[in-house]
Write an enzyme that holds these catalytic residues in place. Structure first.
Site, PDB file in Angstrom:
ATOM      1  N   THR A   8      41.284  37.450  49.895  1.00  0.00           N
ATOM      2  CA  THR A   8      42.223  36.664  49.269  1.00  0.00           C
ATOM      3  C   THR A   8      43.293  36.080  50.304  1.00  0.00           C
ATOM      4  O   THR A   8      43.648  36.891  51.178  1.00  0.00           O
ATOM      5  CB  THR A   8      42.917  37.407  47.919  1.00  0.00           C
ATOM      6  OG1 THR A   8      43.840  36.654  47.510  1.00  0.00           O
ATOM      7  CG2 THR A   8      43.493  38.463  48.444  1.00  0.00           C
ATOM      8  N   ASN A  10      46.225  35.862  48.735  1.00  0.00           N
ATOM      9  CA  ASN A  10      47.282  35.965  47.974  1.00  0.00           C
ATOM     10  C   ASN A  10      47.823  37.548  48.191  1.00  0.00           C
ATOM     11  O   ASN A  10      47.522  38.469  48.082  1.00  0.00           O
ATOM     12  CB  ASN A  10      46.909  36.071  46.474  1.00  0.00           C
ATOM     13  CG  ASN A  10      48.085  36.260  45.437  1.00  0.00           C
ATOM     14  OD1 ASN A  10      48.950  36.919  45.842  1.00  0.00           O
ATOM     15  ND2 ASN A  10      47.817  35.995  44.323  1.00  0.00           N
ATOM     16  N   GLY A  12      50.124  39.152  46.821  1.00  0.00           N
ATOM     17  CA  GLY A  12      50.280  40.058  45.585  1.00  0.00           C
ATOM     18  C   GLY A  12      49.167  40.727  45.344  1.00  0.00           C
ATOM     19  O   GLY A  12      49.079  41.824  44.998  1.00  0.00           O
ATOM     20  N   LYS A  13      47.957  39.954  45.415  1.00  0.00           N
ATOM     21  CA  LYS A  13      46.535  40.776  44.961  1.00  0.00           C
ATOM     22  C   LYS A  13      46.444  42.029  46.064  1.00  0.00           C
ATOM     23  O   LYS A  13      45.956  42.948  45.748  1.00  0.00           O
ATOM     24  CB  LYS A  13      45.424  39.598  45.076  1.00  0.00           C
ATOM     25  CG  LYS A  13      44.257  39.879  44.370  1.00  0.00           C
ATOM     26  CD  LYS A  13      43.282  38.664  44.442  1.00  0.00           C
ATOM     27  CE  LYS A  13      42.625  38.619  43.195  1.00  0.00           C
ATOM     28  NZ  LYS A  13      41.790  37.518  43.234  1.00  0.00           N
ATOM     29  N   ASP A  67      35.799  39.006  41.846  1.00  0.00           N
ATOM     30  CA  ASP A  67      35.771  37.635  40.925  1.00  0.00           C
ATOM     31  C   ASP A  67      35.943  38.197  39.704  1.00  0.00           C
ATOM     32  O   ASP A  67      35.490  39.238  39.247  1.00  0.00           O
ATOM     33  CB  ASP A  67      34.457  37.195  41.188  1.00  0.00           C
ATOM     34  CG  ASP A  67      34.598  35.568  40.699  1.00  0.00           C
ATOM     35  OD1 ASP A  67      35.469  35.044  41.116  1.00  0.00           O
ATOM     36  OD2 ASP A  67      33.383  35.095  40.217  1.00  0.00           O
ATOM     37  N   TYR A 148      45.294  34.474  31.221  1.00  0.00           N
ATOM     38  CA  TYR A 148      45.137  34.597  29.787  1.00  0.00           C
ATOM     39  C   TYR A 148      45.934  35.753  29.195  1.00  0.00           C
ATOM     40  O   TYR A 148      45.500  35.932  27.859  1.00  0.00           O
ATOM     41  CB  TYR A 148      43.706  34.650  29.567  1.00  0.00           C
ATOM     42  CG  TYR A 148      42.988  33.268  30.009  1.00  0.00           C
ATOM     43  CD1 TYR A 148      42.769  32.139  29.436  1.00  0.00           C
ATOM     44  CD2 TYR A 148      42.307  33.323  31.427  1.00  0.00           C
ATOM     45  CE1 TYR A 148      42.052  30.983  29.789  1.00  0.00           C
ATOM     46  CE2 TYR A 148      41.663  32.158  31.593  1.00  0.00           C
ATOM     47  CZ  TYR A 148      41.708  30.990  30.993  1.00  0.00           C
ATOM     48  OH  TYR A 148      41.165  30.001  31.410  1.00  0.00           O
ATOM     49  N   LYS A 169      47.916  48.567  31.458  1.00  0.00           N
ATOM     50  CA  LYS A 169      47.147  47.481  31.776  1.00  0.00           C
ATOM     51  C   LYS A 169      46.122  48.036  32.994  1.00  0.00           C
ATOM     52  O   LYS A 169      44.799  47.806  32.725  1.00  0.00           O
ATOM     53  CB  LYS A 169      47.754  45.971  32.187  1.00  0.00           C
ATOM     54  CG  LYS A 169      46.495  45.079  32.453  1.00  0.00           C
ATOM     55  CD  LYS A 169      47.070  43.666  32.766  1.00  0.00           C
ATOM     56  CE  LYS A 169      45.970  42.748  33.114  1.00  0.00           C
ATOM     57  NZ  LYS A 169      46.223  41.572  33.775  1.00  0.00           N
ATOM     58  N   HIS A 174      39.736  45.254  32.720  1.00  0.00           N
ATOM     59  CA  HIS A 174      38.520  45.163  33.594  1.00  0.00           C
ATOM     60  C   HIS A 174      38.595  45.408  34.926  1.00  0.00           C
ATOM     61  O   HIS A 174      37.900  46.149  35.545  1.00  0.00           O
ATOM     62  CB  HIS A 174      38.141  43.628  33.335  1.00  0.00           C
ATOM     63  CG  HIS A 174      39.352  42.793  33.585  1.00  0.00           C
ATOM     64  ND1 HIS A 174      40.416  42.654  33.067  1.00  0.00           N
ATOM     65  CD2 HIS A 174      39.167  41.496  34.536  1.00  0.00           C
ATOM     66  CE1 HIS A 174      41.076  41.676  33.556  1.00  0.00           C
ATOM     67  NE2 HIS A 174      40.732  40.945  34.337  1.00  0.00           N
TER      68      HIS A 174
END
Ligand code: IMP
Length: 190
Positions: A8, A10, A12-13, A67, A148, A169, A174
């Site tokens: 990534t 990113n 943040g990830k 993913d 989402y 969370k 997931h």
């Protein structure tokens, strides 16, 4: 302990994954920015394998890729692999799901996250898939999270991903479930 390059760009990830995997002893690093990988797989797992192995082969280091996406039963599994491209903005993507479900009785859906770790030679060393079942709400609820989250309701807790704390969370999402399955495999590799 070798480094794990994360597929990534990113930060943040990267920070999120690093926090979850801290106690495995692996040090995570961002992929080189010039490395772009096309997601041509037909499943989340295939895409994660593809991303991780290409990063490993290009850098000569261990690599990890994820993913993920949302699958809605009454939309035949859409947005699925196209979750990130189902509209131009989060609001458009959410609206497309809600519009597609108008008048539908079945609002069941699930989020999937595939995580794959590969060796410097591109072979798979560990992989895990986490699934969180839920249902699409009639309208967006909550301010937390991203994507989402405001329309993904988890009946167990009676709230959407966007109404949960980050810790809640992480426990049942997931991604959290995939990480929990991957962690012991990763610790054993170290
Ligand atoms: P990826 O970064 O290619 O895995 O794309 C994942 C896409 O799926 C994101 O852009 C979001 O639209 C969606 N997605 C994945 N995980 C989540 C989540 O935890 N909450 C909300 N949307 C998610």
């Amino acid at each position: 302990m070798p480094r794990l390059v994360v597929a990534t760009g990113n930060p943040g990830k990267l920070a999120e994954l690093q926090a979850y995997l801290n106690d495995t002893g692996w040090e995570l690093a961002l992929k080189p920015p010039e490395l772009e990988i096309e997601e041509t797989g037909t499943t989340f797992l295939e895409n994660a394998r593809l991303k991780a192995s290409q990063i490993a082969l290009a850098t000569g280091e261990w690599a990890i890729a994820d993913d993920s996406g949302l699958a809605v039963t009454a939309l035949n599994g859409a947005p699925g692999l196209y979750s990130a491209r189902y509209g131009a903005t989060d609001a458009e993507r959410i609206n497309r799901v809600l519009t597609g479900l108008a008048g539908q009785g079945d609002r069941s859906a699930h989020f999937i996250c595939a995580l794959v770790v590969v060796r410097p030679d591109g072979t798979v060393a560990a992989e895990a898939e986490g699934i969180c079942p839920g249902e699409i709400t009639e309208e967006p609820r909550g301010q937390n999270g991203f994507g989402y989250d405001p329309i993904f309701g988890v009946p167990e807790l009676g709230c959407t991903y966007a109404e949960m704390s980050a810790a809640q969370k992480h426990d049942l999402s997931h991604r959290g479930r995939a990480i929990a399955l991957l962690k012991p495999q990763l610790a054993a590799l170290g």
